[in-house]
Motif scaffolding. Structure first.
Motif, PDB file in Angstrom:
ATOM      1  N   PHE A  38      -4.067  -0.769   9.375  1.00 18.87           N
ATOM      2  CA  PHE A  38      -4.432  -1.083   7.993  1.00 18.87           C
ATOM      3  C   PHE A  38      -4.391  -2.587   7.754  1.00 18.87           C
ATOM      4  N   THR A  81      -0.062   5.243   0.909  1.00 17.22           N
ATOM      5  CA  THR A  81      -1.107   6.165   1.325  1.00 17.22           C
ATOM      6  C   THR A  81      -0.499   7.519   1.649  1.00 17.22           C
ATOM      7  N   ARG A 111      -0.247  10.494   4.041  1.00 13.91           N
ATOM      8  CA  ARG A 111      -0.551  10.615   5.465  1.00 13.91           C
ATOM      9  C   ARG A 111       0.232  11.745   6.089  1.00 13.91           C
ATOM     10  N   GLY A 154      -5.517  12.320   6.524  1.00  8.80           N
ATOM     11  CA  GLY A 154      -6.502  11.417   5.939  1.00  8.80           C
ATOM     12  C   GLY A 154      -7.416  10.829   7.006  1.00  8.80           C
ATOM     13  N   HIS A 164      -9.235   8.047   6.953  1.00  8.54           N
ATOM     14  CA  HIS A 164      -9.036   6.609   7.141  1.00  8.54           C
ATOM     15  C   HIS A 164      -7.692   6.325   7.804  1.00  8.54           C
ATOM     16  N   ASN A 165      -6.690   7.175   7.556  1.00  3.14           N
ATOM     17  CA  ASN A 165      -5.393   6.992   8.217  1.00  3.14           C
ATOM     18  C   ASN A 165      -5.499   7.236   9.718  1.00  3.14           C
ATOM     19  N   THR A 179      -9.928  -3.252  -0.345  1.00  5.43           N
ATOM     20  CA  THR A 179      -9.479  -1.876  -0.204  1.00  5.43           C
ATOM     21  C   THR A 179     -10.478  -0.986  -0.922  1.00  5.43           C
ATOM     22  N   SER A 184       0.833  -1.195   0.000  1.00  7.40           N
ATOM     23  CA  SER A 184       0.000   0.000   0.000  1.00  7.40           C
ATOM     24  C   SER A 184       0.868   1.245   0.000  1.00  7.40           C
ATOM     25  N   THR A 189     -10.889   2.390  -0.670  1.00  6.12           N
ATOM     26  CA  THR A 189     -10.623   3.821  -0.662  1.00  6.12           C
ATOM     27  C   THR A 189     -10.655   4.419  -2.059  1.00  6.12           C
TER      28      THR A 189
END
Length: 281
Positions: free
Chosen positions: A64, A50, A52, A189, A191-192, A113, A48, A115
C-alpha cells in the motif's frame, strides 16, 4: 488470526432444510500507522484503515505505501510490526517505522487513494495523479503465450487454500513469461490481495516487475491498474471485467489488460502485442 472462521448454517436444497457446519472468510480491520521524523522528534500518524483477511499484514502495508508513493525502497523502512499496546486492537494495528531521512508527502495519500467511490476525482484527474508518480508508459518487452493465460485461472485456484474452504476470498498471483507462479496472496479485498503481492515483491527487491504478469481472481477496477502501473507490471489479467476507467488508465500506461480470462477465452483491452497468438480469425 485464522483466515477462516467456523459457523453453522441452515442449508436449503429443494424443499429440504439441513443444519450443517460451514467456514467463512475472516474479515478484520487493519490500521496502518507510520512512525516518522528525526530521531529526536519521532511522530506517529495513522494513514489507512482497510478491511482485510489477516495474514501477510506487513506485505499489505508495504504494498500500500509503495503504490501510494510514500516509500520507494526497502531501505526506507526501519521496522514493520504489529502494535501490542492496545489490547482491544491486538493484531489489527500495524506500525511502519520509517528512516529519519524519509520525507512523507501526505498529499499523496489524500490525492491518490481511489478506493472510495466518493473521492470526487474525474477520470482525467485520476490518471494525471498516477502519471505524476510513475516513470511513464511501460516499455517492457515481456510477452506470454496465449495458452499460459488460458491456464492461469485454474492453476491459481488450485493454490487458493482459503478460497477452497470459503468460496469468498480473492487472489493475486505473480507469474513469469513461462507461466510459472512465483507468488500468490489471498484476501477478502481485491486491492488488499494485490497490495500483499506487491509488498512481498517490494521486500524482495524485485521491483519494477517489468518481466512479470499479474493475475487477479476478480474484476479490474482502476485502483488495481494504478497499483500495477506503479509496480511496473506490463500485463494484468483477471477473471472478471475491467471498468471503463481501468481500461483508460491501462492504455495511458501502455499496460496490457486482459479481462474475462476463463473457460479458454479472454478479451484484450490494450497493448495486445504482448500476448502471442499463432492463429488469427
Amino acid at each position: 488470526m485464522s483466515l477462516v472462521a467456523p459457523t453453522v448454517i441452515q442449508k436449503v436444497s429443494g424443499e429440504t432444510l439441513t443444519e450443517v457446519p460451514d467456514l467463512l472468510a475472516v474479515e478484520e480491520p487493519l490500521e496502518i500507522r507510520l512512525g516518522f521524523g528525526p530521531i529526536d522528534n519521532r511522530q506517529q500518524k495513522p494513514v489507512s484503515v482497510t478491511m482485510r483477511t489477516p495474514g501477510n499484514d506487513e506485505e499489505l502495508a508495504m504494498g500500500f505505501l509503495f503504490t501510494e508513493g510514500i516509500i520507494h525502497q526497502p531501505a526506507d523502512i526501519i521496522s514493520c510490526r504489529h502494535c501490542v499496546q492496545d489490547a482491544e486492537k491486538e493484531g489489527n494495528v500495524l506500525r511502519v517505522e520509517l528512516k529519519p531521512d524519509v520525507v512523507v508527502d501526505w498529499s499523496r495519500l489524500e490525492r491518490n487513494t481511489f478506493t472510495s467511490s466518493s473521492c470526487g476525482l474525474c477520470g482525467k484527474a485520476t490518471i494525471e495523479a498516477v502519471r505524476a508518480l510513475t516513470p511513464g508508459p511501460l516499455a517492457s518487452d515481456f510477452t506470454v503465450e496465449v495458452s499460459i493465460l488460458h491456464s492461469l485461472s485454474e492453476r491459481v485456484r488450485e493454490t487458493q487454500l482459503a478460497f477452497a474452504y470459503t468460496g469468498g476470498i480473492h487472489a493475486a498471483a505473480l507469474f513469469d513469461a513461462n507461466g510459472k507462479l512465483l507468488l500468490v496472496r489471498e484476501d477478502i479485498g481485491r486491492h488488499n490481495a494485490l497490495d500483499k503481492l506487491i509488498g512481498a515483491a517490494f521486500w524482495q527487491n524485485w521491483l519494477p516487475l517489468s518481466q512479470f504478469g499479474i493475475f487477479l481472481s476478480g474484476r479490474i477496477g482502476v485502483e488495481l491498474v494504478q497499483k500495477s502501473w506503479m509496480a511496473g507490471v506490463p500485463l494484468l489479467a483477471a477473471v472478471g471485467a475491467p471498468s471503463s476507467l481501468a481500461v483508460q488508465m491501462a492504455r495511458e500506461a501502455q499496460l496490457t489488460l486482459a479481462g474475462f480470462v476463463r473457460n479458454d477465452r479472454f478479451n484484450l483491452y490494450s497493448e495486445p502485442a504482448r500476448v502471442r497468438i499463432t492463429q488469427l480469425a
